[in-house]
Design a protein around this motif. Structure first.
Motif, PDB file in Angstrom:
ATOM      1  N   ARG A 112       0.940  -1.251  -0.020  1.00 31.45           N
ATOM      2  CA  ARG A 112      -0.105  -0.031   0.147  1.00 31.45           C
ATOM      3  C   ARG A 112       0.941   1.344  -0.022  1.00 31.45           C
ATOM      4  NH1 ARG A 112      -2.500   3.148   4.168  1.00 31.45           N
ATOM      5  NH2 ARG A 112      -4.483   4.097   3.347  1.00 31.45           N
ATOM      6  N   TRP A 113       0.442   2.276  -1.095  1.00 25.54           N
ATOM      7  CA  TRP A 113       1.204   3.459  -1.008  1.00 25.54           C
ATOM      8  C   TRP A 113       0.666   4.457  -0.036  1.00 25.54           C
ATOM      9  CZ3 TRP A 113      -0.128   8.524  -1.759  1.00 25.54           C
ATOM     10  CH2 TRP A 113       0.640   9.369  -2.147  1.00 25.54           C
ATOM     11  N   THR A 114       1.800   5.081   0.871  1.00 24.51           N
ATOM     12  CA  THR A 114       1.257   6.321   1.510  1.00 24.51           C
ATOM     13  C   THR A 114       2.229   7.406   1.455  1.00 24.51           C
ATOM     14  OG1 THR A 114       2.536   5.755   3.538  1.00 24.51           O
ATOM     15  CG2 THR A 114       0.492   4.468   3.239  1.00 24.51           C
ATOM     16  N   GLU A 115       1.738   8.555   1.918  1.00 23.48           N
ATOM     17  CA  GLU A 115       2.620   9.564   1.848  1.00 23.48           C
ATOM     18  C   GLU A 115       3.989   9.390   2.527  1.00 23.48           C
ATOM     19  OE1 GLU A 115       1.973  13.185   4.888  1.00 23.48           O
ATOM     20  OE2 GLU A 115      -0.050  12.492   4.150  1.00 23.48           O
ATOM     21  N   HIS A 116       4.190   8.497   3.423  1.00 27.02           N
ATOM     22  CA  HIS A 116       5.205   8.257   4.063  1.00 27.02           C
ATOM     23  C   HIS A 116       6.018   7.038   3.323  1.00 27.02           C
ATOM     24  CE1 HIS A 116       3.917  10.834   7.306  1.00 27.02           C
ATOM     25  NE2 HIS A 116       2.847   9.991   7.232  1.00 27.02           N
ATOM     26  N   GLY A 117       5.579   6.273   2.303  1.00 28.73           N
ATOM     27  CA  GLY A 117       6.212   5.389   1.723  1.00 28.73           C
ATOM     28  C   GLY A 117       5.400   4.235   1.761  1.00 28.73           C
ATOM     29  N   TYR A 118       5.912   2.993   1.355  1.00 32.42           N
ATOM     30  CA  TYR A 118       4.866   1.811   1.184  1.00 32.42           C
ATOM     31  C   TYR A 118       4.721   1.060   2.640  1.00 32.42           C
ATOM     32  CZ  TYR A 118       5.363   1.693  -3.991  1.00 32.42           C
ATOM     33  OH  TYR A 118       5.190   1.815  -5.082  1.00 32.42           O
ATOM     34  N   GLU A 119       3.443   0.539   2.927  1.00 31.73           N
ATOM     35  CA  GLU A 119       3.352  -0.089   4.162  1.00 31.73           C
ATOM     36  C   GLU A 119       3.796  -1.461   3.979  1.00 31.73           C
ATOM     37  OE1 GLU A 119      -0.706   0.336   5.140  1.00 31.73           O
ATOM     38  OE2 GLU A 119      -0.254   2.292   6.064  1.00 31.73           O
ATOM     39  N   PRO A 120       3.992  -2.272   4.675  1.00 31.06           N
ATOM     40  CA  PRO A 120       4.342  -3.963   4.686  1.00 31.06           C
ATOM     41  C   PRO A 120       3.323  -4.445   3.902  1.00 31.06           C
ATOM     42  CG  PRO A 120       4.452  -3.262   7.023  1.00 31.06           C
ATOM     43  CD  PRO A 120       3.996  -2.060   6.484  1.00 31.06           C
ATOM     44  N   PRO A 121       3.648  -5.580   3.075  1.00 32.16           N
ATOM     45  CA  PRO A 121       2.839  -6.226   2.240  1.00 32.16           C
ATOM     46  C   PRO A 121       1.509  -7.013   2.812  1.00 32.16           C
ATOM     47  CG  PRO A 121       4.916  -7.570   2.653  1.00 32.16           C
ATOM     48  CD  PRO A 121       4.940  -6.223   3.250  1.00 32.16           C
ATOM     49  N   GLN A 122       0.707  -7.277   2.264  1.00 34.60           N
ATOM     50  CA  GLN A 122      -0.659  -7.828   2.457  1.00 34.60           C
ATOM     51  C   GLN A 122      -0.961  -8.357   1.373  1.00 34.60           C
ATOM     52  OE1 GLN A 122      -3.969  -5.251   2.683  1.00 34.60           O
ATOM     53  NE2 GLN A 122      -2.641  -3.350   2.319  1.00 34.60           N
ATOM     54  N   LYS A 123      -1.935  -9.795   1.617  1.00 32.40           N
ATOM     55  CA  LYS A 123      -2.398 -10.732   0.435  1.00 32.40           C
ATOM     56  C   LYS A 123      -3.763 -10.103   0.446  1.00 32.40           C
ATOM     57  CE  LYS A 123      -3.044 -15.115  -0.868  1.00 32.40           C
ATOM     58  NZ  LYS A 123      -2.837 -16.521  -0.666  1.00 32.40           N
ATOM     59  N   LEU A 124      -4.053  -9.472  -0.643  1.00 31.03           N
ATOM     60  CA  LEU A 124      -5.465  -9.177  -1.083  1.00 31.03           C
ATOM     61  C   LEU A 124      -6.402 -10.027  -1.826  1.00 31.03           C
ATOM     62  CD1 LEU A 124      -4.425  -5.638  -2.667  1.00 31.03           C
ATOM     63  CD2 LEU A 124      -5.252  -6.137  -0.432  1.00 31.03           C
ATOM     64  N   ILE A 125      -7.535 -10.102  -1.535  1.00 33.12           N
ATOM     65  CA  ILE A 125      -8.436 -11.074  -2.341  1.00 33.12           C
ATOM     66  C   ILE A 125      -9.356 -10.257  -3.225  1.00 33.12           C
ATOM     67  CG2 ILE A 125      -8.366 -12.637  -0.435  1.00 33.12           C
ATOM     68  CD1 ILE A 125     -10.814 -11.945   0.647  1.00 33.12           C
ATOM     69  N   HIS A 126      -9.463  -8.732  -3.408  1.00 30.17           N
ATOM     70  CA  HIS A 126     -10.352  -8.125  -3.869  1.00 30.17           C
ATOM     71  C   HIS A 126      -9.679  -6.798  -4.162  1.00 30.17           C
ATOM     72  CE1 HIS A 126     -13.962  -6.044  -5.297  1.00 30.17           C
ATOM     73  NE2 HIS A 126     -13.810  -5.241  -4.619  1.00 30.17           N
ATOM     74  N   ALA A 127      -9.899  -6.245  -5.368  1.00 28.22           N
ATOM     75  CA  ALA A 127      -9.539  -5.069  -5.590  1.00 28.22           C
ATOM     76  C   ALA A 127     -10.749  -4.355  -6.645  1.00 28.22           C
ATOM     77  CB  ALA A 127      -8.365  -5.013  -6.400  1.00 28.22           C
ATOM     78  N   GLU A 128     -10.757  -2.655  -6.551  1.00 27.33           N
ATOM     79  CA  GLU A 128     -11.872  -2.242  -7.130  1.00 27.33           C
ATOM     80  C   GLU A 128     -11.498  -2.083  -8.832  1.00 27.33           C
ATOM     81  OE1 GLU A 128     -11.252  -0.076  -3.886  1.00 27.33           O
ATOM     82  OE2 GLU A 128     -11.717  -2.116  -3.619  1.00 27.33           O
ATOM     83  N   GLY A 129     -10.198  -1.979  -9.195  1.00 23.08           N
ATOM     84  CA  GLY A 129      -9.652  -1.627 -10.275  1.00 23.08           C
ATOM     85  C   GLY A 129      -8.176  -1.479 -10.475  1.00 23.08           C
ATOM     86  N   MET A 130      -7.765  -1.029 -11.539  1.00 27.20           N
ATOM     87  CA  MET A 130      -6.452  -0.842 -11.875  1.00 27.20           C
ATOM     88  C   MET A 130      -6.334   0.779 -12.092  1.00 27.20           C
ATOM     89  SD  MET A 130      -3.892  -2.925 -14.467  1.00 27.20           S
ATOM     90  CE  MET A 130      -4.638  -2.319 -15.934  1.00 27.20           C
ATOM     91  N   LEU A 131      -4.963   1.131 -11.416  1.00 31.70           N
ATOM     92  CA  LEU A 131      -4.524   2.584 -11.882  1.00 31.70           C
ATOM     93  C   LEU A 131      -3.662   2.515 -12.877  1.00 31.70           C
ATOM     94  CD1 LEU A 131      -4.093   3.854  -8.216  1.00 31.70           C
ATOM     95  CD2 LEU A 131      -5.989   4.228  -9.707  1.00 31.70           C
ATOM     96  N   THR A 132      -2.775   1.516 -13.185  1.00 33.68           N
ATOM     97  CA  THR A 132      -1.760   1.458 -14.173  1.00 33.68           C
ATOM     98  C   THR A 132      -2.443   1.609 -15.447  1.00 33.68           C
ATOM     99  OG1 THR A 132      -0.348   0.291 -12.833  1.00 33.68           O
ATOM    100  CG2 THR A 132       0.125   0.380 -15.359  1.00 33.68           C
ATOM    101  N   PRO A 133      -2.379   2.481 -16.329  1.00 28.09           N
ATOM    102  CA  PRO A 133      -3.016   2.304 -17.817  1.00 28.09           C
ATOM    103  C   PRO A 133      -2.947   1.214 -18.452  1.00 28.09           C
ATOM    104  CG  PRO A 133      -1.672   4.559 -17.407  1.00 28.09           C
ATOM    105  CD  PRO A 133      -1.251   3.533 -16.247  1.00 28.09           C
ATOM    106  N   PRO A 134      -3.799   0.727 -19.082  1.00 29.57           N
ATOM    107  CA  PRO A 134      -3.862  -0.649 -19.928  1.00 29.57           C
ATOM    108  C   PRO A 134      -2.763  -0.684 -20.845  1.00 29.57           C
ATOM    109  CG  PRO A 134      -6.050   0.335 -19.852  1.00 29.57           C
ATOM    110  CD  PRO A 134      -5.080   1.505 -19.459  1.00 29.57           C
ATOM    111  N   SER A 135      -2.197   0.324 -21.383  1.00 27.05           N
ATOM    112  CA  SER A 135      -1.225   0.017 -22.505  1.00 27.05           C
ATOM    113  C   SER A 135       0.136  -0.173 -21.492  1.00 27.05           C
ATOM    114  CB  SER A 135      -0.986   1.198 -23.231  1.00 27.05           C
ATOM    115  OG  SER A 135      -2.093   1.302 -24.161  1.00 27.05           O
ATOM    116  N   THR A 136       0.252   0.550 -20.745  1.00 24.98           N
ATOM    117  CA  THR A 136       1.456   0.428 -19.489  1.00 24.98           C
ATOM    118  C   THR A 136       1.218  -0.853 -19.054  1.00 24.98           C
ATOM    119  OG1 THR A 136       1.699   2.837 -19.178  1.00 24.98           O
ATOM    120  CG2 THR A 136       2.913   1.393 -17.801  1.00 24.98           C
ATOM    121  N   PHE A 137       0.129  -1.619 -18.664  1.00 23.66           N
ATOM    122  CA  PHE A 137       0.287  -2.713 -18.115  1.00 23.66           C
ATOM    123  C   PHE A 137       0.655  -3.880 -19.080  1.00 23.66           C
ATOM    124  CE2 PHE A 137      -2.177  -6.546 -17.443  1.00 23.66           C
ATOM    125  CZ  PHE A 137      -2.032  -7.089 -16.377  1.00 23.66           C
TER     126      PHE A 137
END
Length: 207
Positions: free
Chosen positions: A165-190
């Motif tokens: 997870r990105w925060t203004e202080h940097g990245y937080e420790p990793p977590q395992k996700l089972i759900h996401a609402e979408g993707m921020l990276t543009p499709p062509s970049t992905f």
């Protein structure tokens, strides 16, 4: 200590005033007033949104001091790519060439011009002046390193199947996700990431 300038870019493409420094600089053209070192109302003056190296042949710039390109800063390349930027062909030529080759390889087409890539990215990064959120292209477990997703309203960078997870202080420790609402990276970049382009991630991300 003076307050930080409004020149840090989030994965959502917003330009904010936080103390986070980051690994890369970049620009979207001239979008500041050098007299006050503050942003203008516009957030880009060019479709060429670049990711640049912070150091180039010993040159140093006084941030926002001149009527030149506006220096922006990113925590790492994954954040910059998610915001809609691409590697610069001037100061990061090898990376830019690798990005374009992966872009072309993903499509099975000839390598595009820089202007063509910028036009596609601009259509994918913005919608009615706001950041576009794209559908997930596949299971979370199959996303390539450097893809940035939206999960519970937060931006998370994927690395080795884990979400940071990105925060203004940097990245937080990793977590395992089972759900996401979408993707921020543009499709062509992905597609370029999936075709083999490897963005530089912050050392806080431990694979």
């Amino acid at each position: 200590m003076s307050a930080p300038l409004q020149n840090r870019v989030t994965p959502f493409g917003d330009i904010v005033a936080i103390s986070q420094r980051g690994l890369f600089t970049g620009n979207r053209g001239i979008i500041h007033d050098p007299a006050t070192k503050t942003l203008l109302n516009k957030r880009w003056s060019s479709k060429a949104w670049l990711v640049c190296t912070r150091e180039y042949k010993g040159r140093r710039r006084d941030v926002m001091a001149n009527r030149s390109w506006t220096e922006l800063f990113f925590l790492d390349e994954a954040v910059a790519l998610a915001a809609g930027h691409r590697p610069c062909f001037f100061c990061r030529r090898d990376d830019a060439k690798a990005f374009r080759a992966a872009w072309a390889g993903a499509r099975g087409q000839a390598e595009p011009s820089v202007g063509a890539m910028d036009a596609v990215l601009h259509s994918e990064r913005m919608e009615r002046g706001r950041k576009r959120i794209h559908p997930l292209p596949g299971p979370l477990s199959e996303l390539p390193d450097g893809a940035v997703i939206l999960a519970s309203g937060a931006a998370c960078t994927i690395a080795a199947g884990r979400a940071f997870r990105w925060t203004e202080h940097g990245y937080e420790p990793p977590q395992k996700l089972i759900h996401a609402e979408g993707m921020l990276t543009p499709p062509s970049t992905f597609m370029a990431l999936r075709a083999g382009y490897r963005p530089i991630l912050h050392p806080m991300i431990r694979k």
